[in-house]
Design a protein around this motif. Sequence first.
Motif, PDB file in Angstrom:
ATOM      1  N   LEU A 100     -48.434   5.152   6.137  1.00 31.95           N
ATOM      2  CA  LEU A 100     -47.393   5.962   6.779  1.00 31.95           C
ATOM      3  C   LEU A 100     -46.458   6.570   5.741  1.00 31.95           C
ATOM      4  O   LEU A 100     -46.075   7.736   5.843  1.00 31.95           O
ATOM      5  N   VAL A 101     -46.107   5.792   4.734  1.00 30.25           N
ATOM      6  CA  VAL A 101     -45.228   6.299   3.676  1.00 30.25           C
ATOM      7  C   VAL A 101     -45.936   7.379   2.874  1.00 30.25           C
ATOM      8  O   VAL A 101     -45.333   8.393   2.511  1.00 30.25           O
ATOM      9  N   ALA A 102     -47.216   7.198   2.588  1.00 28.84           N
ATOM     10  CA  ALA A 102     -47.979   8.192   1.837  1.00 28.84           C
ATOM     11  C   ALA A 102     -48.084   9.514   2.598  1.00 28.84           C
ATOM     12  O   ALA A 102     -48.093  10.587   1.993  1.00 28.84           O
ATOM     13  N   GLU A 103     -48.135   9.437   3.917  1.00 27.32           N
ATOM     14  CA  GLU A 103     -48.228  10.640   4.751  1.00 27.32           C
ATOM     15  C   GLU A 103     -46.859  11.230   5.061  1.00 27.32           C
ATOM     16  O   GLU A 103     -46.767  12.231   5.778  1.00 27.32           O
ATOM     17  N   ALA A 104     -45.783  10.595   4.571  1.00 27.22           N
ATOM     18  CA  ALA A 104     -44.402  11.045   4.769  1.00 27.22           C
ATOM     19  C   ALA A 104     -44.012  11.072   6.251  1.00 27.22           C
ATOM     20  O   ALA A 104     -43.250  11.928   6.686  1.00 27.22           O
ATOM     21  N   THR A 105     -44.540  10.142   7.022  1.00 21.70           N
ATOM     22  CA  THR A 105     -44.130  10.006   8.419  1.00 21.70           C
ATOM     23  C   THR A 105     -43.180   8.821   8.536  1.00 21.70           C
ATOM     24  O   THR A 105     -43.218   7.898   7.732  1.00 21.70           O
ATOM     25  N   THR A 106     -42.338   8.862   9.535  1.00 15.98           N
ATOM     26  CA  THR A 106     -41.385   7.769   9.706  1.00 15.98           C
ATOM     27  C   THR A 106     -42.094   6.553  10.284  1.00 15.98           C
ATOM     28  O   THR A 106     -42.997   6.680  11.113  1.00 15.98           O
ATOM     29  N   ALA A 107     -41.673   5.403   9.842  1.00  8.49           N
ATOM     30  CA  ALA A 107     -42.266   4.157  10.326  1.00  8.49           C
ATOM     31  C   ALA A 107     -41.732   3.857  11.727  1.00  8.49           C
ATOM     32  O   ALA A 107     -40.547   4.072  12.001  1.00  8.49           O
ATOM     33  N   PRO A 108     -42.569   3.355  12.618  1.00 15.30           N
ATOM     34  CA  PRO A 108     -42.101   3.032  13.964  1.00 15.30           C
ATOM     35  C   PRO A 108     -41.201   1.796  13.949  1.00 15.30           C
ATOM     36  O   PRO A 108     -41.382   0.890  13.140  1.00 15.30           O
ATOM     37  N   MET A 109     -40.214   1.789  14.831  1.00 19.51           N
ATOM     38  CA  MET A 109     -39.324   0.632  14.939  1.00 19.51           C
ATOM     39  C   MET A 109     -39.896  -0.436  15.847  1.00 19.51           C
ATOM     40  O   MET A 109     -39.489  -1.587  15.794  1.00 19.51           O
ATOM     41  N   VAL A 129     -37.861  -2.388   9.380  1.00 17.77           N
ATOM     42  CA  VAL A 129     -37.635  -0.973   9.676  1.00 17.77           C
ATOM     43  C   VAL A 129     -36.330  -0.802  10.439  1.00 17.77           C
ATOM     44  O   VAL A 129     -35.515   0.074  10.129  1.00 17.77           O
ATOM     45  N   VAL A 130     -36.094  -1.654  11.429  1.00 19.46           N
ATOM     46  CA  VAL A 130     -34.870  -1.559  12.229  1.00 19.46           C
ATOM     47  C   VAL A 130     -33.654  -1.898  11.371  1.00 19.46           C
ATOM     48  O   VAL A 130     -32.630  -1.213  11.436  1.00 19.46           O
ATOM     49  N   GLU A 131     -33.751  -2.927  10.548  1.00 22.64           N
ATOM     50  CA  GLU A 131     -32.608  -3.312   9.708  1.00 22.64           C
ATOM     51  C   GLU A 131     -32.256  -2.243   8.682  1.00 22.64           C
ATOM     52  O   GLU A 131     -31.088  -2.073   8.333  1.00 22.64           O
ATOM     53  N   GLN A 132     -33.251  -1.526   8.198  1.00 25.44           N
ATOM     54  CA  GLN A 132     -33.012  -0.509   7.182  1.00 25.44           C
ATOM     55  C   GLN A 132     -32.190   0.657   7.726  1.00 25.44           C
ATOM     56  O   GLN A 132     -31.432   1.280   6.982  1.00 25.44           O
ATOM     57  N   VAL A 133     -32.302   0.946   9.004  1.00 23.98           N
ATOM     58  CA  VAL A 133     -31.599   2.072   9.607  1.00 23.98           C
ATOM     59  C   VAL A 133     -30.120   1.760   9.821  1.00 23.98           C
ATOM     60  O   VAL A 133     -29.282   2.651   9.779  1.00 23.98           O
ATOM     61  N   CYS A 134     -29.793   0.488  10.023  1.00 22.18           N
ATOM     62  CA  CYS A 134     -28.440   0.100  10.423  1.00 22.18           C
ATOM     63  C   CYS A 134     -27.571  -0.261   9.228  1.00 22.18           C
ATOM     64  O   CYS A 134     -28.044  -0.792   8.236  1.00 22.18           O
ATOM     65  N   GLY A 135     -26.268   0.007   9.391  1.00 17.89           N
ATOM     66  CA  GLY A 135     -25.322  -0.317   8.350  1.00 17.89           C
ATOM     67  C   GLY A 135     -24.528  -1.579   8.626  1.00 17.89           C
ATOM     68  O   GLY A 135     -24.065  -2.241   7.712  1.00 17.89           O
ATOM     69  N   SER A 136     -24.342  -1.926   9.891  1.00 14.68           N
ATOM     70  CA  SER A 136     -23.557  -3.108  10.231  1.00 14.68           C
ATOM     71  C   SER A 136     -24.288  -3.945  11.270  1.00 14.68           C
ATOM     72  O   SER A 136     -25.267  -3.511  11.874  1.00 14.68           O
ATOM     73  N   ARG A 137     -23.763  -5.144  11.488  1.00 19.83           N
ATOM     74  CA  ARG A 137     -24.374  -6.057  12.455  1.00 19.83           C
ATOM     75  C   ARG A 137     -24.270  -5.511  13.886  1.00 19.83           C
ATOM     76  O   ARG A 137     -25.184  -5.665  14.687  1.00 19.83           O
ATOM     77  N   GLU A 138     -23.155  -4.859  14.208  1.00 17.72           N
ATOM     78  CA  GLU A 138     -22.978  -4.290  15.547  1.00 17.72           C
ATOM     79  C   GLU A 138     -23.974  -3.166  15.801  1.00 17.72           C
ATOM     80  O   GLU A 138     -24.558  -3.065  16.878  1.00 17.72           O
ATOM     81  N   GLU A 139     -24.166  -2.306  14.795  1.00 21.09           N
ATOM     82  CA  GLU A 139     -25.164  -1.242  14.915  1.00 21.09           C
ATOM     83  C   GLU A 139     -26.558  -1.832  15.086  1.00 21.09           C
ATOM     84  O   GLU A 139     -27.360  -1.316  15.868  1.00 21.09           O
ATOM     85  N   LEU A 140     -26.838  -2.894  14.346  1.00 26.79           N
ATOM     86  CA  LEU A 140     -28.151  -3.541  14.432  1.00 26.79           C
ATOM     87  C   LEU A 140     -28.380  -4.087  15.833  1.00 26.79           C
ATOM     88  O   LEU A 140     -29.455  -3.896  16.409  1.00 26.79           O
ATOM     89  N   GLN A 141     -27.397  -4.735  16.388  1.00 24.76           N
ATOM     90  CA  GLN A 141     -27.544  -5.301  17.728  1.00 24.76           C
ATOM     91  C   GLN A 141     -27.776  -4.194  18.764  1.00 24.76           C
ATOM     92  O   GLN A 141     -28.622  -4.328  19.644  1.00 24.76           O
ATOM     93  N   ASP A 142     -27.036  -3.088  18.644  1.00 29.45           N
ATOM     94  CA  ASP A 142     -27.220  -1.970  19.560  1.00 29.45           C
ATOM     95  C   ASP A 142     -28.597  -1.341  19.409  1.00 29.45           C
ATOM     96  O   ASP A 142     -29.263  -1.024  20.399  1.00 29.45           O
ATOM     97  N   LEU A 143     -29.039  -1.161  18.163  1.00 25.55           N
ATOM     98  CA  LEU A 143     -30.347  -0.540  17.935  1.00 25.55           C
ATOM     99  C   LEU A 143     -31.482  -1.442  18.407  1.00 25.55           C
ATOM    100  O   LEU A 143     -32.462  -0.953  18.986  1.00 25.55           O
ATOM    101  N   VAL A 144     -31.369  -2.730  18.185  1.00 24.63           N
ATOM    102  CA  VAL A 144     -32.396  -3.662  18.676  1.00 24.63           C
ATOM    103  C   VAL A 144     -32.505  -3.555  20.193  1.00 24.63           C
ATOM    104  O   VAL A 144     -33.606  -3.464  20.745  1.00 24.63           O
TER     105      VAL A 144
END
Length: 171
Positions: A100-109, A129-144
Motif C-alpha cells: 500500500l505504501v509503495a502504491e502511495a495509497t492510504t492505509a485502511p483504519m 494506523v489509527v494512532e498515527q492520525v491522532c494527536g491526543s488521547r481524546e482524538e484517538l478515542q473519538d476516531l476509534v
Amino acid sequence: MQSPHHDPGFTVRLAGTGVRADDAGSAPAGKSFARRRRNRHGRGLRGELMLPTLPAYRTRAERFDDMVLDSAQRLHDIWGKTLDGVRFAVEEIPPRLEQLVAEATTAPMGQYAPATADEGPVITLYRRVVEQVCGSREELQDLVHDVVVEHTAEMLGVAPETLDPVYRRRY
C-alpha cells in the motif's frame, strides 16, 4: 479487559493472540510471572515496578483495546440483538502494508469481513494506523469510535448517522 455487561453472544477478540477479552486475565502457558520473580540477596520477592493506580501501568495497546471494547459495547447497548455474533478485532497493521505504501495509497483504519460458514462477521481495527492520525488521547478515542461505527454501519447496510446519533459530532 472485561466488559461490565457480559453478553454471551458478544465478544471482542484480540487478533493474533487467539485469546478472547474474557480470557485475557488468565495466565499464559509456560512460566508464570510469580515463578520468575527472584528472592535477591535474601530481601524477599520483588514487588511490582508500576502500581496499578499509575497511568503507565497499562500499555498503549491495552488502552486501545479498551477503547474498541467501549465503542463496541456502546453500539451493542443501542442496537442489542442486531450485533450478537459480531466480533471486533484489533491488529497492529493492515496486511500488505508495504504494498500500500509503495502504491502511495492510504492505509485502511479498519476492515469489515462478512460472515462465513464457520464464523460470524468480523470488524478489525488497525491500531498503528489509527494512532498515527491522532494527536491526543481524546482524538484517538473519538476516531476509534468513528471507525467502529463506520464499519458496523457498512455491515448493517445503514448510514453511520442512523447507527449512532453522536457520530462525528464531537469535533
